[in-house]
Structures are given as C-alpha cells and as structure tokens.
Design an enzyme around this catalytic site. Structure first.
Site, PDB file in Angstrom:
ATOM      1  N   CYS A   1       0.835  -1.210   0.000  1.00  0.00           N
ATOM      2  CA  CYS A   1       0.000   0.000   0.000  1.00  0.00           C
ATOM      3  C   CYS A   1       0.869   1.258   0.000  1.00  0.00           C
ATOM      4  CB  CYS A   1      -0.912  -0.052   1.225  1.00  0.00           C
ATOM      5  SG  CYS A   1      -1.724   1.491   1.650  1.00  0.00           S
TER       6      CYS A   1
ATOM      7  N   CYS B   1       0.183   3.766   2.784  1.00  0.00           N
ATOM      8  CA  CYS B   1       0.655   3.215   4.062  1.00  0.00           C
ATOM      9  C   CYS B   1       2.145   3.484   4.230  1.00  0.00           C
ATOM     10  CB  CYS B   1       0.411   1.706   4.122  1.00  0.00           C
ATOM     11  SG  CYS B   1      -1.319   1.231   3.992  1.00  0.00           S
TER      12      CYS B   1
END
Length: 126
Positions: free
Chosen positions: A52, A55
């Site tokens: 991600c 993230c």
C-alpha cells in the site's frame, strides 16, 4: 512538511528505537488486547499493507507520532498477515487507524490523513 520525507530512522526516538509495536501473530494481538482493553490509555492501531503506497507514505509520520506521544500505545498490523483481526475491526481500506480506549473504538481515520490522525490523538489521549 519535513516529516513527510523523513527516513524511518529519523522518525524514531532519540535513542533510535521505534515506539510502534508491530503485531505479527494472533497470539501477540491477543496479548496486547488483553493488556490494554481495560486501560484508560489510548491505543492507536495502524492497519496497513506492505504493498500500500499511502501506508508507506505515512509510516514515518506514524513513527514520529509514537515517539512524540509516549503516553499512547501505537500498534501496527499488516492486514495480509492478520486478516481475521482486520475483519474483526471492519477494516476495508488501507491505511485505517483505529483509536481504542477502555476496549472500545473511540475514533477512526481512514486514509493517510496525518492532520486528522494527529487531531484525534490530541483529543482522545487525555
């Protein structure tokens, strides 16, 4: 804005140790949950994934917050590693930050919104 581009090492505390506890097993999660569910201390759980982008973008900021707010417990859970825990907390997007106090969810931030996350931590840590 400097925090956004800091290296993870720079985001750690002065002693070079990260204040974010990475949880890699259901047993480790159960231990953490048992020790904090009855606590009045704020716990911030970062549900993320290694693939991600947002993230990875907010990770140094999250580590920096953990070093700053030493009265708050910061946990990181990879949703691919512990999908049952992510499902239990109804995580549908990454990153999702769940703020817990006394065993109850008291706040949630979906997405890499560092200002919103910081605001919620400031409000709920007292």
């Amino acid at each position: 804005m400097g925090l956004l581009f800091s290296s993870p090492a720079a985001a750690a505390s002065d002693d070079g140790v990260s204040h974010v506890l990475a949880i890699h097993s259901k047993d480790a999660w159960s231990d953490q949950w048992q020790s904090h569910k009855d606590s009045s201390k704020l716990m911030v759980i970062d549900f993320s994934a290694s693939w991600c982008g947002p993230c990875r973008f907010i990770e140094p900021v999250f580590k920096s917050m953990a070093a700053k707010y030493t009265d708050v417990v910061f946990l990181k859970i990879d949703v691919d590693e512990l999908s049952e825990v992510a499902q239990q907390w109804r995580v549908q997007a990454m990153p999702t930050f769940v703020l817990v106090k006394g065993g109850d969810e008291v706040g949630r931030v979906v997405g890499a919104d560092q200002n919103e996350l910081n605001k919620k931590i400031e409000q709920l840590r007292a």
